[in-house]
Design a protein around this motif. Structure first.
Motif, PDB file in Angstrom:
ATOM      1  N   GLU A 106       0.814  -1.217   0.000  1.00  0.00           N
ATOM      2  CA  GLU A 106       0.000   0.000   0.000  1.00  0.00           C
ATOM      3  C   GLU A 106       0.849   1.269   0.000  1.00  0.00           C
ATOM      4  O   GLU A 106       0.312   2.384   0.001  1.00  0.00           O
ATOM      5  N   GLY A 107       2.168   1.141   0.048  1.00  0.00           N
ATOM      6  CA  GLY A 107       3.036   2.311  -0.025  1.00  0.00           C
ATOM      7  C   GLY A 107       3.436   2.913   1.309  1.00  0.00           C
ATOM      8  O   GLY A 107       3.886   4.062   1.353  1.00  0.00           O
ATOM      9  N   ALA A 108       3.320   2.169   2.392  1.00  0.00           N
ATOM     10  CA  ALA A 108       3.753   2.653   3.707  1.00  0.00           C
ATOM     11  C   ALA A 108       5.119   2.055   4.044  1.00  0.00           C
ATOM     12  O   ALA A 108       5.393   0.890   3.719  1.00  0.00           O
ATOM     13  N   VAL A 109       5.937   2.841   4.698  1.00  0.00           N
ATOM     14  CA  VAL A 109       7.266   2.357   5.084  1.00  0.00           C
ATOM     15  C   VAL A 109       7.122   1.286   6.160  1.00  0.00           C
ATOM     16  O   VAL A 109       6.462   1.496   7.184  1.00  0.00           O
ATOM     17  N   LEU A 110       7.742   0.137   5.907  1.00  0.00           N
ATOM     18  CA  LEU A 110       7.768  -0.950   6.883  1.00  0.00           C
ATOM     19  C   LEU A 110       9.024  -0.879   7.739  1.00  0.00           C
ATOM     20  O   LEU A 110       9.050  -1.417   8.849  1.00  0.00           O
ATOM     21  N   GLY A 111      10.058  -0.251   7.204  1.00  0.00           N
ATOM     22  CA  GLY A 111      11.304  -0.121   7.957  1.00  0.00           C
ATOM     23  C   GLY A 111      12.399   0.443   7.085  1.00  0.00           C
ATOM     24  O   GLY A 111      12.319   0.417   5.856  1.00  0.00           O
ATOM     25  N   MET A 112      13.401   0.980   7.758  1.00  0.00           N
ATOM     26  CA  MET A 112      14.577   1.513   7.071  1.00  0.00           C
ATOM     27  C   MET A 112      15.802   1.089   7.856  1.00  0.00           C
ATOM     28  O   MET A 112      15.787   1.137   9.088  1.00  0.00           O
ATOM     29  N   GLU A 113      16.807   0.634   7.164  1.00  0.00           N
ATOM     30  CA  GLU A 113      18.059   0.201   7.799  1.00  0.00           C
ATOM     31  C   GLU A 113      19.244   0.794   7.060  1.00  0.00           C
ATOM     32  O   GLU A 113      19.221   0.881   5.833  1.00  0.00           O
ATOM     33  N   ILE A 114      20.249   1.170   7.809  1.00  0.00           N
ATOM     34  CA  ILE A 114      21.512   1.587   7.212  1.00  0.00           C
ATOM     35  C   ILE A 114      22.330   0.315   6.975  1.00  0.00           C
ATOM     36  O   ILE A 114      22.606  -0.432   7.912  1.00  0.00           O
ATOM     37  N   LEU A 115      22.690   0.070   5.730  1.00  0.00           N
ATOM     38  CA  LEU A 115      23.494  -1.109   5.408  1.00  0.00           C
ATOM     39  C   LEU A 115      24.984  -0.815   5.543  1.00  0.00           C
ATOM     40  O   LEU A 115      25.731  -1.635   6.076  1.00  0.00           O
ATOM     41  N   SER A 116      25.409   0.344   5.023  1.00  0.00           N
ATOM     42  CA  SER A 116      26.824   0.743   5.097  1.00  0.00           C
ATOM     43  C   SER A 116      26.901   2.244   5.356  1.00  0.00           C
ATOM     44  O   SER A 116      26.171   3.010   4.726  1.00  0.00           O
ATOM     45  N   TYR A 117      27.819   2.601   6.243  1.00  0.00           N
ATOM     46  CA  TYR A 117      28.020   4.015   6.549  1.00  0.00           C
ATOM     47  C   TYR A 117      29.503   4.315   6.425  1.00  0.00           C
ATOM     48  O   TYR A 117      30.323   3.612   7.011  1.00  0.00           O
ATOM     49  N   ARG A 118      29.854   5.350   5.666  1.00  0.00           N
ATOM     50  CA  ARG A 118      31.256   5.596   5.340  1.00  0.00           C
ATOM     51  C   ARG A 118      31.771   6.951   5.805  1.00  0.00           C
ATOM     52  O   ARG A 118      32.922   7.267   5.575  1.00  0.00           O
ATOM     53  N   GLU A 119      30.943   7.765   6.425  1.00  0.00           N
ATOM     54  CA  GLU A 119      31.354   9.100   6.855  1.00  0.00           C
ATOM     55  C   GLU A 119      32.050   9.052   8.209  1.00  0.00           C
ATOM     56  O   GLU A 119      31.866   8.111   8.978  1.00  0.00           O
ATOM     57  N   THR A 120      32.801  10.107   8.501  1.00  0.00           N
ATOM     58  CA  THR A 120      33.439  10.195   9.813  1.00  0.00           C
ATOM     59  C   THR A 120      32.457  10.671  10.881  1.00  0.00           C
ATOM     60  O   THR A 120      32.638  10.394  12.056  1.00  0.00           O
ATOM     61  N   HIS A 121      31.419  11.415  10.476  1.00  0.00           N
ATOM     62  CA  HIS A 121      30.436  11.941  11.420  1.00  0.00           C
ATOM     63  C   HIS A 121      29.024  11.654  10.892  1.00  0.00           C
ATOM     64  O   HIS A 121      28.834  11.489   9.696  1.00  0.00           O
ATOM     65  N   GLY A 122      28.081  11.673  11.779  1.00  0.00           N
ATOM     66  CA  GLY A 122      26.689  11.544  11.366  1.00  0.00           C
ATOM     67  C   GLY A 122      26.158  10.129  11.419  1.00  0.00           C
ATOM     68  O   GLY A 122      25.017   9.883  11.042  1.00  0.00           O
ATOM     69  N   GLY A 123      26.941   9.195  11.903  1.00  0.00           N
ATOM     70  CA  GLY A 123      26.507   7.805  11.962  1.00  0.00           C
ATOM     71  C   GLY A 123      25.324   7.571  12.882  1.00  0.00           C
ATOM     72  O   GLY A 123      24.770   6.465  12.927  1.00  0.00           O
ATOM     73  N   GLU A 124      24.886   8.607  13.578  1.00  0.00           N
ATOM     74  CA  GLU A 124      23.727   8.470  14.476  1.00  0.00           C
ATOM     75  C   GLU A 124      22.452   8.124  13.709  1.00  0.00           C
ATOM     76  O   GLU A 124      21.475   7.680  14.310  1.00  0.00           O
ATOM     77  N   VAL A 125      22.457   8.322  12.389  1.00  0.00           N
ATOM     78  CA  VAL A 125      21.267   7.956  11.617  1.00  0.00           C
ATOM     79  C   VAL A 125      20.991   6.459  11.703  1.00  0.00           C
ATOM     80  O   VAL A 125      19.917   6.015  11.343  1.00  0.00           O
ATOM     81  N   ARG A 126      21.948   5.710  12.198  1.00  0.00           N
ATOM     82  CA  ARG A 126      21.736   4.271  12.360  1.00  0.00           C
ATOM     83  C   ARG A 126      20.969   3.938  13.646  1.00  0.00           C
ATOM     84  O   ARG A 126      20.471   2.832  13.805  1.00  0.00           O
ATOM     85  N   GLN A 127      20.840   4.902  14.524  1.00  0.00           N
ATOM     86  CA  GLN A 127      20.133   4.655  15.793  1.00  0.00           C
ATOM     87  C   GLN A 127      18.681   4.276  15.511  1.00  0.00           C
ATOM     88  O   GLN A 127      17.995   4.919  14.711  1.00  0.00           O
ATOM     89  N   ALA A 128      18.221   3.251  16.207  1.00  0.00           N
ATOM     90  CA  ALA A 128      16.877   2.712  15.971  1.00  0.00           C
ATOM     91  C   ALA A 128      15.793   3.770  16.148  1.00  0.00           C
ATOM     92  O   ALA A 128      14.859   3.840  15.342  1.00  0.00           O
ATOM     93  N   ASP A 129      15.910   4.608  17.186  1.00  0.00           N
ATOM     94  CA  ASP A 129      14.843   5.584  17.416  1.00  0.00           C
ATOM     95  C   ASP A 129      14.754   6.612  16.298  1.00  0.00           C
ATOM     96  O   ASP A 129      13.669   7.107  16.009  1.00  0.00           O
ATOM     97  N   TRP A 130      15.856   6.919  15.652  1.00  0.00           N
ATOM     98  CA  TRP A 130      15.782   7.842  14.509  1.00  0.00           C
ATOM     99  C   TRP A 130      15.180   7.139  13.288  1.00  0.00           C
ATOM    100  O   TRP A 130      14.279   7.657  12.649  1.00  0.00           O
ATOM    101  N   ARG A 131      15.643   5.937  13.009  1.00  0.00           N
ATOM    102  CA  ARG A 131      15.146   5.202  11.829  1.00  0.00           C
ATOM    103  C   ARG A 131      13.658   4.877  11.961  1.00  0.00           C
ATOM    104  O   ARG A 131      12.930   4.894  10.974  1.00  0.00           O
ATOM    105  N   GLU A 132      13.221   4.591  13.176  1.00  0.00           N
ATOM    106  CA  GLU A 132      11.828   4.191  13.384  1.00  0.00           C
ATOM    107  C   GLU A 132      10.841   5.332  13.136  1.00  0.00           C
ATOM    108  O   GLU A 132       9.637   5.080  13.040  1.00  0.00           O
ATOM    109  N   GLN A 133      11.331   6.551  13.016  1.00  0.00           N
ATOM    110  CA  GLN A 133      10.442   7.668  12.669  1.00  0.00           C
ATOM    111  C   GLN A 133       9.765   7.465  11.323  1.00  0.00           C
ATOM    112  O   GLN A 133       8.714   8.017  11.057  1.00  0.00           O
ATOM    113  N   PHE A 134      10.394   6.673  10.462  1.00  0.00           N
ATOM    114  CA  PHE A 134       9.871   6.472   9.115  1.00  0.00           C
ATOM    115  C   PHE A 134       8.793   5.389   9.063  1.00  0.00           C
ATOM    116  O   PHE A 134       8.031   5.325   8.094  1.00  0.00           O
ATOM    117  N   ASP A 135       8.739   4.542  10.078  1.00  0.00           N
ATOM    118  CA  ASP A 135       7.788   3.431  10.062  1.00  0.00           C
ATOM    119  C   ASP A 135       6.362   3.954   9.911  1.00  0.00           C
ATOM    120  O   ASP A 135       5.928   4.842  10.652  1.00  0.00           O
TER     121      ASP A 135
END
Length: 180
Positions: A106-135
């Motif tokens: 139906e077009g709703a987000v079921l989940g989002m996961e970071i598979l690979s992260y290559r930056e020196t900063h900003g890796g907090e986007v992998r935190q579950a509470d941030w990713r779960e905002q998209f659910d």
């Protein structure tokens, strides 16, 4: 010749000054199983875009489709569609962030996961509470950083670009997969 010698002398120093930060968290197969544990098959349904289609994506999503090909799989069980899983890259600040997005039929987000992260900063986007905002979000939502998706201080570029990427993938689903 002088430039080659200088470059040769600076390379070891550069390697010491700019350490590599890269982490792989999940493979595509692990993400597929995490999002769709009941699926009996994942059908490769990659999309190839021409310039007009890429323009249409930009018009709808407000962000450009960088690549001509989009990785996507249809998850199914005994002929029943369970949803779609995209794998995409967005730029963090300088390097790619590879993420997976699962979308319901139906077009709703079921989940989002970071598979690979290559930056020196900003890796907090992998935190579950941030990713779960998209659910549960869909194109009925704004999907804008600072509106219905919160920012993480110190990770603004990663947050913004992943949010824009999710909105772009939902628009791709709407334009090319919704009735597939």
């Amino acid at each position: 010749m002088k430039h080659e010698m200088l470059l040769g002398a600076l390379l070891p120093i550069t390697a010491l000054v700019a350490p590599a930060y890269a982490a792989d968290y999940l493979t595509v197969e692990q993400a597929q199983r995490q999002f769709f544990p009941d699926a009996s098959q994942f059908v490769d349904s990659a999309l190839n875009f021409d310039d007009d289609q890429r323009d249409a994506i930009k018009d709808h999503a407000g962000t450009r489709q960088r690549r001509d090909r989009q990785q996507v799989w249809r998850a199914a069980r005994d002929g029943e569609d369970l949803g779609w899983m995209f794998v995409d890259d967005v730029i963090g600040k300088h390097e790619f962030i590879t993420y997976a997005l699962a979308v319901s039929p139906e077009g709703a987000v079921l989940g989002m996961e970071i598979l690979s992260y290559r930056e020196t900063h900003g890796g907090e986007v992998r935190q579950a509470d941030w990713r779960e905002q998209f659910d549960g979000k869909s194109l009925d939502d704004a999907l804008r950083l600072g509106k219905d998706v919160s920012n993480i201080s110190g990770a603004t570029l990663s947050c913004r670009n992943v949010t824009d990427g999710v909105r772009r993938l939902l628009n791709i689903w709407d334009l090319y997969l919704k009735n597939a």
